[in-house]
Design an enzyme around this catalytic site. Structure first.
Site, mmCIF file in Angstrom:
data_model
loop_
_atom_site.group_PDB
_atom_site.id
_atom_site.type_symbol
_atom_site.label_atom_id
_atom_site.label_comp_id
_atom_site.label_asym_id
_atom_site.label_seq_id
_atom_site.Cartn_x
_atom_site.Cartn_y
_atom_site.Cartn_z
ATOM 1 N N HIS A 109 3.599 5.859 1.857
ATOM 2 C CA HIS A 109 3.454 4.425 1.418
ATOM 3 C C HIS A 109 5.559 3.288 1.154
ATOM 4 C CE1 HIS A 109 -0.857 5.435 1.741
ATOM 5 N NE2 HIS A 109 -0.379 7.191 2.034
ATOM 6 N N ASP A 113 1.531 0.878 3.630
ATOM 7 C CA ASP A 113 0.193 0.956 2.667
ATOM 8 C C ASP A 113 -1.142 1.416 3.252
ATOM 9 O OD1 ASP A 113 -1.322 -0.372 -0.200
ATOM 10 O OD2 ASP A 113 -2.696 -0.823 1.475
#
Length: 136
Positions: A109, A113
Site C-alpha cells: 500500500h 492503493d
C-alpha cells in the site's frame, strides 16, 4: 526442478502478446531443465508476481510481496462450485455448477492503493472470463 523455486522475470509484458509471453516463459523453463538457469534474470524481482498454486491443488493462498514488488497475485485451483441459478425454473432447479477459481491479490500500500488493486482484480477477472480479449 527438484526442490528449488524459480521465478523467471519477463520484462515489458505490457507491450507483448500472449504468444510472445508464452514463448519467453517456455525458453526460461527450458533453461531450468537444462541446468543453465543461472541466467541474469533469475533471482531478480519484478513489479508483479503471479503464483499458480492451483497446479498443486491448493484452493487459495495469501501471497507475500518481495521488495521491490508492488503486487503479488496467487491463483488457486479451478474447481466446480455450486452457485445459484440466475433464472431458476421452479423450486427444484435453484442451483447450477460453474468452474471457478480463487485469485488473491496482495498489494504494497506504499505503492498501490487498495482501490487500484481492486480495479486490477476486476480487469483480471474480465480477462479470465473473456480470454479472446487478450488476443486483440
Amino acid at each position: 526442478s527438484g526442490d528449488n523455486l524459480y521465478t523467471p522475470l519477463i520484462k515489458g509484458v505490457d507491450g507483448k502478446g500472449v504468444k510472445s509471453i508464452s514463448d519467453e516463459l517456455s525458453t526460461n523453463l527450458e533453461s531450468i531443465e537444462e541446468g543453465t538457469e543461472k541466467a541474469a534474470h533469475f533471482g531478480e524481482v519484478g513489479t508483479v508476481t503471479f503464483m499458480n498454486m492451483g497446479m498443486y491443488g491448493i484452493k487459495s493462498c495469501a501471497p507475500i510481496i518481495r521488495s521491490p514488488q508492488a503486487v503479488a497475485l496467487a491463483l488457486g485451483a479451478a474447481e466446480n462450485r455450486v452457485v445459484p441459478k440466475e433464472e431458476p425454473e421452479g423450486d427444484d432447479d435453484l442451483y447450477d455448477t460453474n468452474v471457478m477459481l480463487t485469485a488473491t491479490l496482495s498489494c504494497d500500500h506504499r505503492v498501490v492503493d487498495g482501490a487500484v488493486g481492486a480495479s486490477f482484480l476486476s480487469a483480471f477477472k474480465t480477462a479470465v472470463e473473456n480470454p479472446e480479449t487478450l488476443l486483440l
